[in-house]
Design a protein around this motif. Structure first.
Motif, mmCIF file in Angstrom:
data_model
loop_
_atom_site.group_PDB
_atom_site.id
_atom_site.type_symbol
_atom_site.label_atom_id
_atom_site.label_comp_id
_atom_site.label_asym_id
_atom_site.label_seq_id
_atom_site.Cartn_x
_atom_site.Cartn_y
_atom_site.Cartn_z
ATOM 1 N N GLU A 140 0.828 -1.207 0.000
ATOM 2 C CA GLU A 140 0.000 0.000 0.000
ATOM 3 C C GLU A 140 0.862 1.257 0.000
ATOM 4 N N GLU A 141 1.941 1.242 0.767
ATOM 5 C CA GLU A 141 2.849 2.397 0.798
ATOM 6 C C GLU A 141 3.419 2.683 -0.586
ATOM 7 N N LEU A 142 3.838 1.638 -1.280
ATOM 8 C CA LEU A 142 4.417 1.822 -2.609
ATOM 9 C C LEU A 142 3.367 2.257 -3.621
ATOM 10 N N ARG A 143 2.140 1.771 -3.461
ATOM 11 C CA ARG A 143 1.075 2.172 -4.377
ATOM 12 C C ARG A 143 0.832 3.679 -4.280
ATOM 13 N N VAL A 144 0.757 4.181 -3.057
ATOM 14 C CA VAL A 144 0.539 5.620 -2.874
ATOM 15 C C VAL A 144 1.761 6.407 -3.349
ATOM 16 N N LEU A 145 2.952 5.883 -3.105
ATOM 17 C CA LEU A 145 4.166 6.553 -3.580
ATOM 18 C C LEU A 145 4.168 6.653 -5.102
ATOM 19 N N ALA A 146 3.762 5.590 -5.777
ATOM 20 C CA ALA A 146 3.696 5.619 -7.236
ATOM 21 C C ALA A 146 2.709 6.679 -7.714
ATOM 22 N N ALA A 147 1.581 6.795 -7.026
ATOM 23 C CA ALA A 147 0.606 7.829 -7.386
ATOM 24 C C ALA A 147 1.192 9.217 -7.208
ATOM 25 N N ARG A 148 1.914 9.413 -6.128
ATOM 26 C CA ARG A 148 2.536 10.722 -5.883
ATOM 27 C C ARG A 148 3.601 11.046 -6.916
ATOM 28 N N LYS A 149 4.230 10.001 -7.457
ATOM 29 C CA LYS A 149 5.263 10.217 -8.471
ATOM 30 C C LYS A 149 4.679 10.403 -9.870
ATOM 31 N N GLY A 150 3.343 10.291 -10.001
ATOM 32 C CA GLY A 150 2.711 10.602 -11.266
ATOM 33 C C GLY A 150 2.195 9.440 -12.077
ATOM 34 N N VAL A 151 2.085 8.259 -11.493
ATOM 35 C CA VAL A 151 1.574 7.103 -12.236
ATOM 36 C C VAL A 151 0.048 7.219 -12.337
ATOM 37 N N GLU A 152 -0.416 7.456 -13.532
ATOM 38 C CA GLU A 152 -1.830 7.758 -13.742
ATOM 39 C C GLU A 152 -2.746 6.628 -13.298
ATOM 40 N N TRP A 153 -2.399 5.382 -13.615
ATOM 41 C CA TRP A 153 -3.262 4.249 -13.282
ATOM 42 C C TRP A 153 -3.560 4.232 -11.788
ATOM 43 N N VAL A 154 -2.549 4.472 -10.955
ATOM 44 C CA VAL A 154 -2.749 4.432 -9.508
ATOM 45 C C VAL A 154 -3.539 5.657 -9.040
ATOM 46 N N GLN A 155 -3.290 6.798 -9.647
ATOM 47 C CA GLN A 155 -4.061 7.996 -9.300
ATOM 48 C C GLN A 155 -5.549 7.764 -9.566
ATOM 49 N N LEU A 156 -5.873 7.118 -10.677
ATOM 50 C CA LEU A 156 -7.264 6.809 -10.979
ATOM 51 C C LEU A 156 -7.819 5.758 -10.023
ATOM 52 N N TYR A 157 -6.990 4.826 -9.617
ATOM 53 C CA TYR A 157 -7.406 3.813 -8.647
ATOM 54 C C TYR A 157 -7.762 4.465 -7.316
ATOM 55 N N LEU A 158 -6.931 5.399 -6.865
ATOM 56 C CA LEU A 158 -7.222 6.104 -5.623
ATOM 57 C C LEU A 158 -8.459 6.994 -5.772
ATOM 58 N N THR A 159 -8.631 7.581 -6.946
ATOM 59 C CA THR A 159 -9.857 8.337 -7.206
ATOM 60 C C THR A 159 -11.075 7.458 -6.971
ATOM 61 N N SER A 160 -11.029 6.250 -7.511
ATOM 62 C CA SER A 160 -12.148 5.318 -7.363
ATOM 63 C C SER A 160 -12.367 4.915 -5.910
ATOM 64 N N LEU A 161 -11.288 4.634 -5.190
ATOM 65 C CA LEU A 161 -11.417 4.215 -3.792
ATOM 66 C C LEU A 161 -12.020 5.310 -2.933
ATOM 67 N N TYR A 162 -11.528 6.548 -3.080
ATOM 68 C CA TYR A 162 -12.042 7.649 -2.274
ATOM 69 C C TYR A 162 -13.469 8.035 -2.674
ATOM 70 N N SER A 163 -13.787 7.929 -3.960
ATOM 71 C CA SER A 163 -15.123 8.332 -4.390
ATOM 72 C C SER A 163 -16.195 7.341 -3.947
ATOM 73 N N GLN A 164 -15.774 6.086 -3.681
ATOM 74 C CA GLN A 164 -16.740 5.073 -3.244
ATOM 75 C C GLN A 164 -16.625 4.745 -1.756
ATOM 76 N N GLY A 165 -15.481 5.114 -1.146
ATOM 77 C CA GLY A 165 -15.278 4.774 0.256
ATOM 78 C C GLY A 165 -15.160 3.280 0.459
ATOM 79 N N ILE A 166 -14.253 2.637 -0.306
ATOM 80 C CA ILE A 166 -14.118 1.180 -0.248
ATOM 81 C C ILE A 166 -12.678 0.782 0.061
ATOM 82 N N LYS A 167 -12.504 -0.497 0.393
ATOM 83 C CA LYS A 167 -11.194 -1.106 0.656
ATOM 84 C C LYS A 167 -10.401 -0.340 1.713
ATOM 85 N N GLY A 168 -11.107 0.098 2.743
ATOM 86 C CA GLY A 168 -10.453 0.770 3.868
ATOM 87 C C GLY A 168 -10.239 2.258 3.687
#
Length: 228
Positions: A140-168
């Motif tokens: 999970e730490e690396l996934r968020v780090l990748a998003a912060r470094k500009g990896v679009e796929w992970v940024q969209l994944y986090l968008t989905s998680l926060y918009s639905q309030g899922i997976k913790g």
């Protein structure tokens, strides 16, 4: 160009109405013409087109020299080549032990997209080929780090998680919008579906009386809440 190339390669096919496969091909060829050799190798080896998964699990004879050259660059320590080599290995079903080796090397060198791939390796369950122990927290730490470094796929994944309030992840439309705004900066055409989903989920949250007024500063990587 390293990050831009890998973000483009992560998008499968076209994203209408404005983004086309031809645009992606031309963008990658332009990178190659500017001297980014890994882009040229990606163009030769990844069958960039409307459908990138052809079903075959081998390299064609005319692809092998490009692949061997890519492997030489990767073995010489080029993180971009290492990450591309991992994608080529996964795409054509080659030796996944080399996939893991290249992902680990590139991630340790700070290559953003391979940091994301490393998070997938660490995420349980263990894959049949992997030697690296699974570690869900580190994943999970690396996934968020990748998003912060500009990896679009992970940024969209986090968008989905926060918009639905899922997976913790808590439901937080403000953070979802912030991650989406960062993903849109990649300009691959891959954000359109998630943008439509977010509009709909925002309307659903409003209808339930959920506060959607929070805003976060993308320049601060969505950590800083803004005040109106």
């Amino acid at each position: 160009m390293d990050l831009q190339l890998l973000n483009e390669l992560a998008v499968n096919g076209s994203r209408p109405p404005l983004y086309t496969v031809e645009r992606r091909r031309q963008l990658i060829l332009d990178m190659a013409k500017q001297g980014f050799e890994v882009a040229d190798l990606a163009y030769q080896l990844l069958n960039i087109g409307p459908t990138v998964n052809s079903g075959r699990h081998w390299l064609m004879p005319w692809e092998r020299s490009a692949y061997h050259h890519l492997r030489r660059l990767a073995d010489a320590g080029d993180p971009s080549a290492q990450c591309l080599a991992a994608l080529v290995i996964a795409r054509w079903g080659l030796d996944m032990r080399n996939y893991e080796r290249y992902v680990v090397q590139a991630a340790n060198a700070g290559q953003p997209y391979c940091i994301f791939l490393m998070s997938a390796i660490l995420n349980p369950p263990a894959k049949y080929w992997q030697k690296t122990p699974v570690d869900e927290r580190k994943s999970e730490e690396l996934r968020v780090l990748a998003a912060r470094k500009g990896v679009e796929w992970v940024q969209l994944y986090l968008t989905s998680l926060y918009s639905q309030g899922i997976k913790g992840y808590p439901l937080n439309i403000g953070k979802a919008k912030c991650w989406l705004s960062l993903a849109e900066q990649a300009d691959t055409g891959g954000t359109l579906t998630e943008k439509s989903n977010l509009i709909w989920l925002t309307q659903q949250a409003q209808g339930k009386g959920i506060d959607i007024s929070e805003h976060y500063d993308p320049k601060q990587r969505r950590e800083t809440k803004l005040t109106n």
